[in-house]
Scaffold this motif. Structure first.
Motif, PDB file in Angstrom:
ATOM      1  N   VAL A  51       0.975  -1.133  -0.076  1.00 60.23           N
ATOM      2  CA  VAL A  51       0.020  -0.052  -0.173  1.00 60.23           C
ATOM      3  C   VAL A  51       0.730   1.125  -0.158  1.00 60.23           C
ATOM      4  N   GLU A  52       0.396   2.066  -0.972  1.00 59.56           N
ATOM      5  CA  GLU A  52       1.351   3.427  -0.874  1.00 59.56           C
ATOM      6  C   GLU A  52       0.669   4.629  -0.128  1.00 59.56           C
ATOM      7  N   CYS A  53      -0.779   4.570  -0.006  1.00 57.51           N
ATOM      8  CA  CYS A  53      -1.372   5.329   0.898  1.00 57.51           C
ATOM      9  C   CYS A  53      -2.697   4.772   1.002  1.00 57.51           C
ATOM     10  N   TYR A  54      -3.431   5.320   2.061  1.00 53.01           N
ATOM     11  CA  TYR A  54      -4.922   4.817   2.336  1.00 53.01           C
ATOM     12  C   TYR A  54      -5.528   6.030   3.132  1.00 53.01           C
ATOM     13  N   TRP A  55      -7.045   5.743   3.098  1.00 55.33           N
ATOM     14  CA  TRP A  55      -7.963   6.453   3.964  1.00 55.33           C
ATOM     15  C   TRP A  55      -8.254   5.224   4.945  1.00 55.33           C
ATOM     16  N   ARG A  56      -8.419   5.962   6.488  1.00 55.57           N
ATOM     17  CA  ARG A  56      -8.874   5.088   7.353  1.00 55.57           C
ATOM     18  C   ARG A  56     -10.188   5.721   7.515  1.00 55.57           C
ATOM     19  N   LEU A  57     -11.279   5.131   7.292  1.00 61.09           N
ATOM     20  CA  LEU A  57     -12.756   5.501   7.564  1.00 61.09           C
ATOM     21  C   LEU A  57     -12.912   5.611   8.962  1.00 61.09           C
ATOM     22  N   PRO A  58     -13.928   6.269   9.426  1.00 57.57           N
ATOM     23  CA  PRO A  58     -14.267   6.555  10.926  1.00 57.57           C
ATOM     24  C   PRO A  58     -14.753   5.024  11.384  1.00 57.57           C
ATOM     25  N   ASN A  59     -15.065   4.163  10.661  1.00 59.04           N
ATOM     26  CA  ASN A  59     -15.699   2.748  11.138  1.00 59.04           C
ATOM     27  C   ASN A  59     -14.517   1.883  11.076  1.00 59.04           C
ATOM     28  N   GLY A  60     -13.192   2.395  10.984  1.00 62.58           N
ATOM     29  CA  GLY A  60     -11.997   1.536  10.844  1.00 62.58           C
ATOM     30  C   GLY A  60     -11.758   0.806   9.534  1.00 62.58           C
ATOM     31  N   ASN A  61     -12.679   0.770   8.623  1.00 62.37           N
ATOM     32  CA  ASN A  61     -12.232   0.225   7.312  1.00 62.37           C
ATOM     33  C   ASN A  61     -11.222   1.088   6.434  1.00 62.37           C
ATOM     34  N   GLU A  62     -10.605   0.477   5.486  1.00 61.25           N
ATOM     35  CA  GLU A  62      -9.488   1.100   4.925  1.00 61.25           C
ATOM     36  C   GLU A  62      -9.765   1.023   3.379  1.00 61.25           C
ATOM     37  N   LYS A  63      -9.557   1.996   2.728  1.00 64.29           N
ATOM     38  CA  LYS A  63      -9.548   2.337   1.153  1.00 64.29           C
ATOM     39  C   LYS A  63      -8.137   2.652   0.878  1.00 64.29           C
ATOM     40  N   ALA A  64      -7.398   1.604   0.016  1.00 66.05           N
ATOM     41  CA  ALA A  64      -5.906   1.922  -0.172  1.00 66.05           C
ATOM     42  C   ALA A  64      -5.702   1.832  -1.688  1.00 66.05           C
ATOM     43  N   TRP A  65      -4.436   2.377  -1.927  1.00 63.34           N
ATOM     44  CA  TRP A  65      -3.766   2.572  -3.505  1.00 63.34           C
ATOM     45  C   TRP A  65      -2.349   1.758  -3.358  1.00 63.34           C
ATOM     46  N   GLN A  66      -2.215   1.361  -4.478  1.00 62.34           N
ATOM     47  CA  GLN A  66      -0.817   0.831  -4.910  1.00 62.34           C
ATOM     48  C   GLN A  66      -0.374   1.506  -6.199  1.00 62.34           C
ATOM     49  N   THR A  67       0.618   1.690  -6.286  1.00 67.00           N
ATOM     50  CA  THR A  67       1.079   2.247  -7.513  1.00 67.00           C
ATOM     51  C   THR A  67       2.321   1.284  -8.278  1.00 67.00           C
ATOM     52  N   LYS A  68       2.177   1.018  -9.637  1.00 63.34           N
ATOM     53  CA  LYS A  68       3.071   0.275 -10.296  1.00 63.34           C
ATOM     54  C   LYS A  68       3.548   1.148 -11.536  1.00 63.34           C
ATOM     55  N   TYR A  69       4.722   1.531 -11.400  1.00 66.47           N
ATOM     56  CA  TYR A  69       5.076   2.317 -12.586  1.00 66.47           C
ATOM     57  C   TYR A  69       5.662   1.245 -13.838  1.00 66.47           C
ATOM     58  N   PHE A  70       4.750   0.884 -14.711  1.00 66.42           N
ATOM     59  CA  PHE A  70       4.903  -0.030 -15.784  1.00 66.42           C
ATOM     60  C   PHE A  70       4.626   0.626 -16.840  1.00 66.42           C
ATOM     61  N   PRO A  71       5.464   1.696 -17.694  1.00 68.32           N
ATOM     62  CA  PRO A  71       4.951   2.507 -18.695  1.00 68.32           C
ATOM     63  C   PRO A  71       4.869   1.631 -19.940  1.00 68.32           C
ATOM     64  N   ASP A  72       5.441   0.542 -20.022  1.00 70.19           N
ATOM     65  CA  ASP A  72       5.627  -0.055 -21.391  1.00 70.19           C
ATOM     66  C   ASP A  72       4.670  -1.074 -21.578  1.00 70.19           C
TER      67      ASP A  72
END
Length: 123
Positions: A51-72
């Motif tokens: 996980v690169e970053c995430y939001w922790r919601l008030p109920n404890g659940n998480e919404k996350a982002w992962q990046t992969k720099y594969f431009p080709d």
């Protein structure tokens, strides 16, 4: 419409990979989330647990982002890296309810070459 070529992305901390990660995390920080959610940015230096970053919601659940720099391309070795990140995120973030993988390529809708993902869905 303006064509964006992520091969020309500005470097950040000395690399285009870091530049792409920074862009995606900044965009993620502007996501619409419930009031009192907390945005967290992780550093991959010691391992980012998929996980690169995430939001922790008030109920404890998480919404996350992962990046992969594969431009080709997005071939077998790239899918292995993505799979590894997904498994790490699920293991280290048990309250994960949404996981977004950011790629600097245009994945067209074409059905040819779609691969079977272990849970039975198509990728």
């Amino acid at each position: 419409m303006t064509k964006i070529d992520f091969k020309d992305i500005r470097t950040h901390k000395g690399s285009q990979h870091e530049g792409f990660e920074e862009l995606c995390c900044q965009l993620a920080s502007f996501e619409e989330v419930p009031k009192d959610s907390i945005f967290r940015r992780k550093s991959g230096a010691g391992g980012d647990a998929g996980v690169e970053c995430y939001w922790r919601l008030p109920n404890g659940n998480e919404k996350a982002w992962q990046t992969k720099y594969f431009p080709d391309k997005l071939g077998d070795s790239q899918w292995v890296q993505i799979d590894k990140s997904v498994k790490a995120a699920l293991d280290k973030h048990p309250n994960l309810i949404e996981y977004i993988v950011c790629l600097p390529i245009n994945r067209t809708e074409g059905r040819k070459g779609r691969r079977k993902i272990p849970n039975g869905s198509l990728g």
